[in-house]
Design an enzyme around this catalytic site. Structure first.
Site, short mmCIF file in Angstrom:
data_model
loop_
_atom_site.label_atom_id
_atom_site.label_comp_id
_atom_site.label_asym_id
_atom_site.label_seq_id
_atom_site.Cartn_x
_atom_site.Cartn_y
_atom_site.Cartn_z
N ASP A 1 4.67 4.78 -11.49
CA ASP A 1 5.29 3.70 -12.28
C ASP A 1 5.04 3.90 -13.77
O ASP A 1 5.87 3.52 -14.59
CB ASP A 1 4.77 2.34 -11.81
CG ASP A 1 5.52 1.85 -10.57
OD1 ASP A 1 6.73 2.18 -10.44
OD2 ASP A 1 4.92 1.17 -9.74
N SER B 1 8.59 4.01 -7.08
CA SER B 1 7.67 5.03 -7.61
C SER B 1 7.47 6.19 -6.64
O SER B 1 6.91 7.22 -7.02
CB SER B 1 6.32 4.40 -7.96
OG SER B 1 5.71 3.86 -6.80
N HIS B 2 7.92 6.04 -5.39
CA HIS B 2 7.76 7.13 -4.42
C HIS B 2 9.05 7.45 -3.67
O HIS B 2 9.03 8.05 -2.61
CB HIS B 2 6.58 6.84 -3.48
CG HIS B 2 5.29 6.89 -4.23
ND1 HIS B 2 4.83 5.83 -4.96
CD2 HIS B 2 4.41 7.90 -4.43
CE1 HIS B 2 3.71 6.16 -5.59
NE2 HIS B 2 3.43 7.42 -5.28
N1 LIG Z 1 0.28 9.01 -2.55
C1 LIG Z 1 -0.51 8.58 -3.50
O1 LIG Z 1 -1.45 9.25 -3.88
C2 LIG Z 1 -0.25 7.25 -4.14
C3 LIG Z 1 0.71 6.40 -3.65
N2 LIG Z 1 0.87 5.17 -4.20
C4 LIG Z 1 1.89 4.28 -3.64
O2 LIG Z 1 2.55 3.59 -4.69
C5 LIG Z 1 3.05 2.38 -4.18
C6 LIG Z 1 2.92 1.31 -5.23
O3 LIG Z 1 1.56 0.92 -5.39
P1 LIG Z 1 1.23 -0.35 -6.30
O4 LIG Z 1 1.89 -0.18 -7.60
O5 LIG Z 1 -0.20 -0.62 -6.27
O6 LIG Z 1 2.01 -1.47 -5.48
P2 LIG Z 1 2.52 -2.93 -5.94
O7 LIG Z 1 1.55 -3.51 -6.90
O8 LIG Z 1 3.92 -2.85 -6.36
O9 LIG Z 1 2.48 -3.70 -4.54
C7 LIG Z 1 1.28 -3.74 -3.81
C8 LIG Z 1 1.43 -4.60 -2.58
O10 LIG Z 1 1.51 -5.96 -2.99
C9 LIG Z 1 2.67 -6.56 -2.41
N3 LIG Z 1 3.19 -7.53 -3.36
C10 LIG Z 1 3.75 -7.29 -4.56
N4 LIG Z 1 4.09 -8.45 -5.16
C11 LIG Z 1 3.73 -9.44 -4.31
C12 LIG Z 1 3.83 -10.86 -4.34
N5 LIG Z 1 4.36 -11.49 -5.37
N6 LIG Z 1 3.37 -11.56 -3.30
C13 LIG Z 1 2.82 -10.93 -2.23
N7 LIG Z 1 2.71 -9.59 -2.13
C14 LIG Z 1 3.15 -8.85 -3.17
C15 LIG Z 1 3.62 -5.43 -2.16
O11 LIG Z 1 4.54 -5.79 -1.13
P3 LIG Z 1 6.12 -5.38 -1.26
O12 LIG Z 1 6.16 -3.90 -1.13
O13 LIG Z 1 6.80 -6.11 -0.20
O14 LIG Z 1 6.53 -5.83 -2.66
C16 LIG Z 1 2.67 -4.31 -1.75
O15 LIG Z 1 2.34 -4.39 -0.40
C17 LIG Z 1 2.34 2.13 -2.87
O16 LIG Z 1 3.29 2.30 -1.83
C18 LIG Z 1 1.28 3.20 -2.79
O17 LIG Z 1 1.01 3.72 -1.50
C19 LIG Z 1 0.10 4.72 -5.24
C20 LIG Z 1 -0.88 5.53 -5.74
C21 LIG Z 1 -1.10 6.88 -5.27
O1 LIG Z 2 1.92 7.24 -8.09
C1 LIG Z 2 0.79 7.76 -7.95
O2 LIG Z 2 -0.23 7.26 -8.45
C2 LIG Z 2 0.68 9.03 -7.16
N1 LIG Z 2 1.60 9.30 -6.30
C3 LIG Z 2 1.71 10.51 -5.54
C4 LIG Z 2 0.55 11.40 -5.63
C5 LIG Z 2 -0.25 11.30 -6.87
C6 LIG Z 2 -0.48 9.90 -7.37
#
Ligand SMILES: NC(=O)C1=CN([C@@H]2O[C@H](COP(=O)(O)OP(=O)(O)OC[C@H]3O[C@@H](n4cnc5c(N)ncnc54)[C@H](OP(=O)(O)O)[C@@H]3O)[C@@H](O)[C@H]2O)C=CC1
Ligand SMILES: O=C(O)C1=NCCCC1
Length: 355
Positions: free
Chosen positions: A205, A64-65
């Site tokens: 995502d 997703s990033h």
């Molecule tokens: N810049 C921004 O504004 C934003 C950025 N993001 C980014 O988007 C990304 C995705 O976020 P999100 O969808 O919540 O992430 P996920 O739900 O995919 O994963 C969240 C965390 O849980 C861990 N994880 C996933 N599955 C398991 C499992 N079965 N057992 C143990 N640990 C697990 C992942 O580790 P692993 O990676 O090893 O799977 C990760 O550290 C993040 O990197 C976040 O920083 C999100 C929102 C806004």
């Molecule tokens: O995936 C998200 O949620 C975001 N990623 C980058 C900045 C805005 C929100």
């Protein structure tokens, strides 16, 4: 290793595509992305930092990033909403507090401009805070915190984004997807790093699911009338995501608005307005880091104790820790190349101006 989070399930088809494309060496992907950034008006420093960051996300399967974001970076640069040549300013607000004004530039170059002094503060004081404002965070958080843990430190990072998450029971989107990340050293192993949105899933995502024609897991979001929906397009078109875990995720999203925006001087997610900048995809918000030297705890065995705890967690039945999927994928893609779908690669080459 299982990948069972809602985000991962929704992005599964995309991830499979990403596992089966043309393999590209990490250094070649960095170079390709660098050409794109430079062609669209960033400074050389900013291009180098963002290319490394985005290629690292693709390498580690942070789909997703990863390169999915590149058209958005380009749109944001072209619209003028973000300044690809911004010069951040770093100000000392106390012996263990740095304030960074990203000057409407990307977050990572601002963070790296302050990182050296920040590390000195952590070593001198045992703990330090870095508050970044006026920054565009377009990426995952783990690339910023994992290196601290490799240097023996415990790191926390918080970012707010743009309003696309309703509070529990609410109708209007107030919160951003608001991720937080935590990294700790582990004796004899890679750092344990988790990095997760406060929402049911990342906005990125949802967009990937919409593009690939997939439904979202039940409980991910609501449509424009506030009704539960599994249609990603309904979430994106006037609807919203839900916090993860009901009121508990809602409280974390709230905390992150406070830490990343109220405290830093960044915009609240609700205040983000890019209406005058068509094509922009990243908000001008804030980011907070708290980094701690765990040796100040005085146990003399911090990383060993963490390793012991992880052993017990696994012994109890958790098959893997956060971060382990990324490390496995990193090892695989550094060896075999990063698989990129032909359409994605063609899109990137076109953005780089390749014939
Ligand atoms: N810049 C921004 O504004 C934003 C950025 N993001 C980014 O988007 C990304 C995705 O976020 P999100 O969808 O919540 O992430 P996920 O739900 O995919 O994963 C969240 C965390 O849980 C861990 N994880 C996933 N599955 C398991 C499992 N079965 N057992 C143990 N640990 C697990 C992942 O580790 P692993 O990676 O090893 O799977 C990760 O550290 C993040 O990197 C976040 O920083 C999100 C929102 C806004
Ligand atoms: O995936 C998200 O949620 C975001 N990623 C980058 C900045 C805005 C929100």
């Amino acid at each position: 290793m299982s990948d069972e989070t809602p985000s991962r399930r929704a992005a599964a088809a995309f991830a499979q595509t990403a596992e089966s494309g043309t393999p590209v060496a990490f250094a070649d992907l960095v170079a390709l992305l660098e050409r794109i950034f430079l062609r669209h008006g960033t400074s050389e420093r900013v291009a180098a930092i963002l290319s490394e960051n985005c290629a690292s996300c693709e390498r580690d399967g942070s789909t997703s990033h990863g390169v999915f974001r590149i058209p958005g970076y380009v749109g944001s640069l072209k619209s003028g909403w973000v300044d690809g040549r911004a010069e951040p300013t770093v100000e000392e607000a106390g012996p263990a507090f740095l304030r960074v004004d990203a000057a409407n530039g990307f977050a990572q170059p601002a963070f790296l401009a302050a990182r050296g002094r920040f590390l000195e503060m952590v070593r001198d004081n045992g703990v330090a805070v870095m508050a970044i404002r006026n920054s565009h965070h377009f990426s995952a958080l783990w690339p910023d915190v994992e290196p601290f843990a490799r240097e023996g430190l415990v790191a926390l990072s918080f970012v707010n984004s743009f309003a696309c998450v309703v509070p529990p029971g609410g109708k209007a989107a107030v919160y951003g997807t608001n991720p937080m990340a935590f990294a700790t050293p582990v004796a004899g192993a890679d750092p344990m790093v988790f990095d997760q949105a406060a929402s049911s899933m990342a906005n990125g995502d949802v967009r990937i699911a919409a593009r690939e024609g997939h439904v979202l897991p039940a409980g991910s979001g609501v449509d424009r009338d506030g009704k539960p929906t599994t249609d990603p397009k309904a979430v994106l078109d006037g609807g919203a995501l839900l916090p993860f875990g009901g009121h508990k995720g809602g409280s974390i999203a709230f905390m992150i608005e406070v830490l990343a925006a109220a405290l830093t001087g960044g915009k609240y997610s609700r205040e983000v307005d890019w209406s005058a900048h068509p094509g922009a995809e990243t908000p001008c918000t804030g980011q907070l880091f708290i980094v701690i030297d765990p040796e100040r705890g005085g146990t003399g065995a911090f990383a060993d104790r963490v390793a012991g705890l992880i052993g017990e967690v696994k012994e109890a039945g958790q098959d893997r820790m956060p971060g382990e999927r990324r490390y496995a994928r990193r090892a695989r893609t550094l060896r075999d190349g990063i698989p990129l779908a032909p359409a994605r690669l063609a899109e990137l080459r076109a953005l780089a101006g390749d014939a």
